[in-house]
Design a protein around this motif. Structure first.
Motif, PDB file in Angstrom:
ATOM      1  N   TYR A   1       0.809  -1.310   0.116  1.00 50.54           N
ATOM      2  CA  TYR A   1       0.007  -0.152  -0.139  1.00 50.54           C
ATOM      3  C   TYR A   1       1.111   1.169   0.312  1.00 50.54           C
ATOM      4  O   TYR A   1       1.780   1.314   0.845  1.00 50.54           O
ATOM      5  N   SER A   2       0.778   2.189  -0.933  1.00 50.17           N
ATOM      6  CA  SER A   2       1.443   3.432  -1.034  1.00 50.17           C
ATOM      7  C   SER A   2       2.879   3.214  -1.162  1.00 50.17           C
ATOM      8  O   SER A   2       3.525   4.102  -0.727  1.00 50.17           O
TER       9      SER A   2
ATOM     10  N   ALA B   1       5.245  -0.377 -10.103  1.00 51.40           N
ATOM     11  CA  ALA B   1       4.609   0.196  -8.847  1.00 51.40           C
ATOM     12  C   ALA B   1       3.126  -0.506  -8.944  1.00 51.40           C
ATOM     13  O   ALA B   1       2.255  -0.185  -9.693  1.00 51.40           O
ATOM     14  N   SER B   2       2.767  -1.756  -8.394  1.00 49.70           N
ATOM     15  CA  SER B   2       1.641  -2.382  -8.655  1.00 49.70           C
ATOM     16  C   SER B   2       0.816  -2.375  -7.414  1.00 49.70           C
ATOM     17  O   SER B   2      -0.398  -3.087  -7.269  1.00 49.70           O
ATOM     18  N   GLY B   3       1.075  -1.880  -6.165  1.00 50.62           N
ATOM     19  CA  GLY B   3       0.090  -1.784  -5.147  1.00 50.62           C
ATOM     20  C   GLY B   3      -0.852  -0.710  -5.100  1.00 50.62           C
ATOM     21  O   GLY B   3      -0.712   0.008  -5.966  1.00 50.62           O
ATOM     22  N   PHE B   4      -1.785  -0.661  -4.228  1.00 45.11           N
ATOM     23  CA  PHE B   4      -2.652   0.266  -3.917  1.00 45.11           C
ATOM     24  C   PHE B   4      -1.984   1.890  -3.918  1.00 45.11           C
ATOM     25  O   PHE B   4      -1.158   1.960  -2.819  1.00 45.11           O
ATOM     26  N   SER B   5      -2.349   2.626  -4.537  1.00 39.41           N
ATOM     27  CA  SER B   5      -1.753   4.078  -4.511  1.00 39.41           C
ATOM     28  C   SER B   5      -0.300   4.058  -4.404  1.00 39.41           C
ATOM     29  O   SER B   5       0.295   5.039  -4.144  1.00 39.41           O
TER      30      SER B   5
ATOM     31  N   VAL C   1       0.058   0.475 -11.747  1.00 40.03           N
ATOM     32  CA  VAL C   1      -1.276  -0.176 -11.738  1.00 40.03           C
ATOM     33  C   VAL C   1      -2.235   0.908 -10.872  1.00 40.03           C
ATOM     34  O   VAL C   1      -1.635   1.426  -9.915  1.00 40.03           O
ATOM     35  N   GLU C   2      -3.335   0.710 -11.493  1.00 39.43           N
ATOM     36  CA  GLU C   2      -4.545   1.697 -10.538  1.00 39.43           C
ATOM     37  C   GLU C   2      -5.260   0.735  -9.941  1.00 39.43           C
ATOM     38  O   GLU C   2      -5.765  -0.393 -10.464  1.00 39.43           O
TER      39      GLU C   2
ATOM     40  N   GLY D   1      -9.053  -2.947  -4.171  1.00 40.68           N
ATOM     41  CA  GLY D   1      -7.661  -3.610  -4.698  1.00 40.68           C
ATOM     42  C   GLY D   1      -7.877  -4.214  -5.908  1.00 40.68           C
ATOM     43  O   GLY D   1      -6.970  -4.491  -6.680  1.00 40.68           O
ATOM     44  N   ALA D   2      -9.237  -4.180  -6.680  1.00 39.72           N
ATOM     45  CA  ALA D   2      -9.398  -4.906  -8.019  1.00 39.72           C
ATOM     46  C   ALA D   2      -8.568  -4.018  -8.942  1.00 39.72           C
ATOM     47  O   ALA D   2      -8.569  -2.717  -8.631  1.00 39.72           O
TER      48      ALA D   2
END
Length: 100
Positions: A26-27, A41-45, A59-60, A69-70
């Motif tokens: 995350y972030s 960067a494949s994680g959330f935010s 990845v968004e 998280g989808a």
């Protein structure tokens, strides 16, 4: 060399030639500053930056309740081309890379 950050707000930096930096938490932040490197960067935010001529992958992910998280969008590019500035952190918003 390769660097990976998997925890929340982790940072990964690959400084050698042909290195790879990956941030999946995350972030997280990935920085590839060596020649012919790759930043992911494949994680959330997440956010990533790459040196001139290096690859950047973003990845968004969804923030929606029940679908958190989808994967919504992905982007790949090369720093120094098509509006992607070298050595600038980018994140993906509405499917478009924006300076973070």
């Amino acid at each position: 060399g390769a660097a990976s950050a998997t925890g929340s707000r982790g940072a990964a930096s690959a400084t050698g030639s042909s290195g790879a930096a990956s941030a999946t938490g995350y972030s997280g932040a990935a920085s590839a500053t060596g020649k012919h490197s790759v930043a992911v960067a494949s994680g959330f935010s997440g956010r990533a930056k790459a040196s001139e001529g290096s690859a950047i992958f973003l990845v968004e992910r969804s923030e929606a309740f029940g679908d958190f998280g989808a994967i919504l969008h992905v982007f790949s590019g090369i720093a120094g081309r098509d509006g992607i500035e070298p050595d600038v952190f980018y994140t993906l918003r509405d499917g478009k890379p924006v300076a973070a």
